[in-house]
Structures are given as C-alpha cells and as structure tokens.
Design a protein around this motif. Structure first.
Motif, PDB file in Angstrom:
ATOM      1  N   PRO A 151       0.804  -1.227   0.000  1.00 55.04           N
ATOM      2  CA  PRO A 151       0.000   0.000   0.000  1.00 55.04           C
ATOM      3  C   PRO A 151       0.836   1.275   0.000  1.00 55.04           C
ATOM      4  N   VAL A 152       2.107   1.132   0.366  1.00 48.75           N
ATOM      5  CA  VAL A 152       2.927   2.332   0.541  1.00 48.75           C
ATOM      6  C   VAL A 152       4.075   2.363  -0.460  1.00 48.75           C
ATOM      7  N   LEU A 153       4.276   3.511  -1.018  1.00 48.33           N
ATOM      8  CA  LEU A 153       5.368   3.731  -1.953  1.00 48.33           C
ATOM      9  C   LEU A 153       6.346   4.687  -1.275  1.00 48.33           C
ATOM     10  N   LEU A 154       7.575   4.210  -1.055  1.00 48.00           N
ATOM     11  CA  LEU A 154       8.558   5.088  -0.410  1.00 48.00           C
ATOM     12  C   LEU A 154       9.252   5.916  -1.476  1.00 48.00           C
ATOM     13  N   THR A 155       9.170   7.214  -1.342  1.00 45.00           N
ATOM     14  CA  THR A 155       9.782   8.099  -2.326  1.00 45.00           C
ATOM     15  C   THR A 155      10.716   9.069  -1.607  1.00 45.00           C
ATOM     16  N   GLU A 156      11.422   9.866  -2.404  1.00 42.29           N
ATOM     17  CA  GLU A 156      12.294  10.874  -1.799  1.00 42.29           C
ATOM     18  C   GLU A 156      11.479  11.906  -1.020  1.00 42.29           C
ATOM     19  N   ASP A 157      10.170  11.972  -1.324  1.00 46.45           N
ATOM     20  CA  ASP A 157       9.281  12.900  -0.621  1.00 46.45           C
ATOM     21  C   ASP A 157       8.551  12.228   0.537  1.00 46.45           C
ATOM     22  N   GLY A 158       8.937  10.993   0.847  1.00 44.17           N
ATOM     23  CA  GLY A 158       8.275  10.295   1.947  1.00 44.17           C
ATOM     24  C   GLY A 158       7.354   9.195   1.447  1.00 44.17           C
ATOM     25  N   ALA A 159       6.513   8.677   2.345  1.00 45.99           N
ATOM     26  CA  ALA A 159       5.624   7.562   2.016  1.00 45.99           C
ATOM     27  C   ALA A 159       4.370   8.080   1.319  1.00 45.99           C
ATOM     28  N   LEU A 160       4.056   7.483   0.159  1.00 48.10           N
ATOM     29  CA  LEU A 160       2.874   7.860  -0.617  1.00 48.10           C
ATOM     30  C   LEU A 160       2.048   6.602  -0.894  1.00 48.10           C
ATOM     31  N   PRO A 161       0.771   6.761  -1.244  1.00 51.63           N
ATOM     32  CA  PRO A 161      -0.035   5.573  -1.562  1.00 51.63           C
ATOM     33  C   PRO A 161       0.512   4.871  -2.807  1.00 51.63           C
ATOM     34  N   GLY A 162       0.661   3.558  -2.729  1.00 56.37           N
ATOM     35  CA  GLY A 162       1.161   2.778  -3.861  1.00 56.37           C
ATOM     36  C   GLY A 162       0.039   2.051  -4.574  1.00 56.37           C
ATOM     37  N   ALA A 163       0.416   1.233  -5.566  1.00 57.56           N
ATOM     38  CA  ALA A 163      -0.574   0.475  -6.338  1.00 57.56           C
ATOM     39  C   ALA A 163      -1.420  -0.406  -5.417  1.00 57.56           C
ATOM     40  N   GLY A 164      -0.782  -0.940  -4.363  1.00 59.00           N
ATOM     41  CA  GLY A 164      -1.507  -1.813  -3.443  1.00 59.00           C
ATOM     42  C   GLY A 164      -2.635  -1.093  -2.729  1.00 59.00           C
ATOM     43  N   ALA A 165      -2.493   0.215  -2.563  1.00 60.08           N
ATOM     44  CA  ALA A 165      -3.562   0.980  -1.914  1.00 60.08           C
ATOM     45  C   ALA A 165      -4.782   1.062  -2.834  1.00 60.08           C
ATOM     46  N   LEU A 166      -4.544   1.183  -4.140  1.00 62.34           N
ATOM     47  CA  LEU A 166      -5.666   1.221  -5.085  1.00 62.34           C
ATOM     48  C   LEU A 166      -6.332  -0.146  -5.167  1.00 62.34           C
ATOM     49  N   ALA A 167      -5.493  -1.201  -5.197  1.00 65.29           N
ATOM     50  CA  ALA A 167      -6.056  -2.560  -5.236  1.00 65.29           C
ATOM     51  C   ALA A 167      -6.866  -2.824  -3.964  1.00 65.29           C
ATOM     52  N   ALA A 168      -6.341  -2.342  -2.824  1.00 63.02           N
ATOM     53  CA  ALA A 168      -7.047  -2.541  -1.551  1.00 63.02           C
ATOM     54  C   ALA A 168      -8.364  -1.784  -1.528  1.00 63.02           C
ATOM     55  N   ALA A 169      -8.397  -0.639  -2.209  1.00 66.26           N
ATOM     56  CA  ALA A 169      -9.644   0.130  -2.277  1.00 66.26           C
ATOM     57  C   ALA A 169     -10.714  -0.677  -3.007  1.00 66.26           C
ATOM     58  N   VAL A 170     -10.321  -1.375  -4.073  1.00 70.34           N
ATOM     59  CA  VAL A 170     -11.280  -2.223  -4.801  1.00 70.34           C
ATOM     60  C   VAL A 170     -11.698  -3.389  -3.913  1.00 70.34           C
ATOM     61  N   SER A 171     -10.692  -4.026  -3.279  1.00 69.99           N
ATOM     62  CA  SER A 171     -10.977  -5.186  -2.402  1.00 69.99           C
ATOM     63  C   SER A 171     -11.890  -4.808  -1.241  1.00 69.99           C
ATOM     64  N   ALA A 172     -11.765  -3.576  -0.791  1.00 72.61           N
ATOM     65  CA  ALA A 172     -12.585  -3.142   0.343  1.00 72.61           C
ATOM     66  C   ALA A 172     -14.061  -3.055  -0.034  1.00 72.61           C
ATOM     67  N   CYS A 173     -14.323  -2.898  -1.339  1.00 73.10           N
ATOM     68  CA  CYS A 173     -15.710  -2.733  -1.805  1.00 73.10           C
ATOM     69  C   CYS A 173     -16.314  -4.038  -2.311  1.00 73.10           C
TER      70      CYS A 173
END
Ligand SMILES: [Mg+2]
Length: 262
Positions: A151-173
C-alpha cells in the motif's frame, strides 16, 4: 548455492539507485557480475525496461533492456497467458502500463465499458469514476490483477499511496482478492529465474526490501542478500520466517564478498 553464485536477480530501486542518484559502488558491482547471467527487477509500474536501461546508462552502466524485468512486462506476460489475444482490459495505471498492455494485444477499454480483466498499477491521476468502474467490473466477475500489494510507496518525498492501496480500495468494496504479479509474487521471480537459465540454488537474489525481495527469493529457493541501503534499513528484528542468507550495508560490501567467493 554451495559455491559462488552463477546467476543474479537484483532489485533496482534502493539497491542500484535511489531516485536519480546512483548508489556508491554501482559501476564496480556491474564490472563484477557482467560476466554472469543477471536479471534486474523493479516493482515500479510507471517505468518500462527502456526507461530503466536509459536511467542506468545515465549512471554509466550499460545494461540491455532484455536483462530488465519490470512489473509492467511481467503483468503483460501474465495477462497474455491468462487471456485470449484481444481480451478487454480496464487499466488503472500509468502510461507505461497502458502502453505495454496495448502492445501485448489487449483492447484497453474506457470507464463505463465491459472488460475481461481489471489491471491495477500505480495511477497518480486516478479518478473516483475509474475506481468505481473497477469495483463494478470485479463485482461482475472480471479477473482482478495488481502489480503490487504494497500500500505504501517510499519516495524521496516520503511515504505515498502505492498500487496496493488502489487494489485494496477495490478489495474493500468487493469480496475479491487480486492476483499480484509484482514482487514478492512467484510470477516475477520464476520468470526471472527462467530467463537466467540457472537453477534457483545457484542464484543470488539481491534486494533492499525484506518482504518483497528476500521473501520472493526465499520462496524461489535461491540464496538471498539483503542490502541495508533502502527500505529495510536495519538487520535488527530479522527473526521471522524470512531470513536473508547475507546482510550487507550496501553494494561495496556485497562486491567485496563476491570477490572473495570467486
Ligand atoms: Mg527496492
């Protein structure tokens, strides 16, 4: 691996570079392994192998795109094996993922259209309407594939939502879990191992993420080396089911180890 490794599966981000910054010891590492088969991996679903080849080139390392396995490529191979040519795909993902899916022969459908599969990658421009359509399609029985469960994408700007967060959004529904193609999935590591043509026990998997890199390598049956230069910054607490065979601060120490092995 009873002796020295005969093939390498190497994660890129956090191992070879961080963003646009090459890691110390990058060129020396490649001068060591270039005589051996190797495959470079990335779970970043916004880049193609050509993009990675160009990036490494800017860092002074010449690697053919054929030696780079991105999650975009792995996803398209999986779709090609799963769906008939011309299958309809609804893609929530980057330009690179869309282009690769189109190139692989899939019909990319817009929101509102029926599809055989919903493919989720990192989509920084996704909309509520697209997410809603993905939920509807999966609820109606479309196959459900994601490039990553992280769910988390580590970037130079910090932790951002990753592809897993979008997949989890679908799974949650919807009561459905996606097939994950990216690391630590066996789909990614077995594809890389097949490309190497080296038995798993002779492969060294190198990565900076205990779960996705070392976990995938252990499941493959390869030896594993965790570099503390990226996501997993400390060897403290590595006592669970996933244990790397080797832990090094970074590439220079790995190179020293390999020189002693050969
Ligand atoms: Mg990494």
């Amino acid at each position: 691996m009873t002796g020295a490794p005969r093939g390498f599966i190497v994660d890129m981000d956090g191992v070879l570079y961080k963003g646009e910054r090459p890691m110390p010891g990058l060129r020396d590492f490649f001068s060591l392994i270039e005589a051996h088969p190797f495959v470079l991996l990335t779970n970043n679903s916004t880049v193609s192998a050509i993009d990675c080849e160009a990036k490494l080139g800017r860092m002074g390392v010449e690697v053919p795109a054929a030696a780079i396995l991105t999650v975009v490529d792995a996803t398209c191979r999986y779709l090609a094996a799963m769906l008939p040519t011309g299958g309809r795909a609804f893609v929530l993902g980057s330009c690179a993922l869309n282009e690769a899916a189109r190139h692989a022969g899939f019909e990319l459908v817009p929101a509102g259209s029926p599809a055989d599969v919903v493919v989720i990658g990192l989509d920084t421009a996704f909309t509520y309407a697209a997410l809603s359509h993905a939920v509807r399609l999966v609820a109606d029985g479309a196959a459900f594939v994601t490039t990553s469960l992280d769910p988390v994408l580590l970037t130079e700007d910090g932790a951002l939502p990753g592809a897993g967060a979008l997949a989890a959004a679908v799974s949650a529904c919807v009561d459905a879990q996606p097939v994950c193609v990216g690391k630590p999935s066996a789909l990614m590591f077995e594809t890389a191992a097949a490309q190497l043509g080296v038995p798993p026990e002779d492969i060294l998997v190198v990565g900076d993420n205990l779960v996705s890199d070392i976990g995938g390598g252990v499941a493959l049956g390869a030896r594993t080396a965790l570099l503390l230069s990226g996501v997993t910054g400390s060897a403290d607490g590595i006592e669970g089911a996933i244990r790397p065979d080797f832990v090094f601060p970074g590439l220079p120490e790995l190179s020293t180890f390999l020189r002693r092995s050969w």
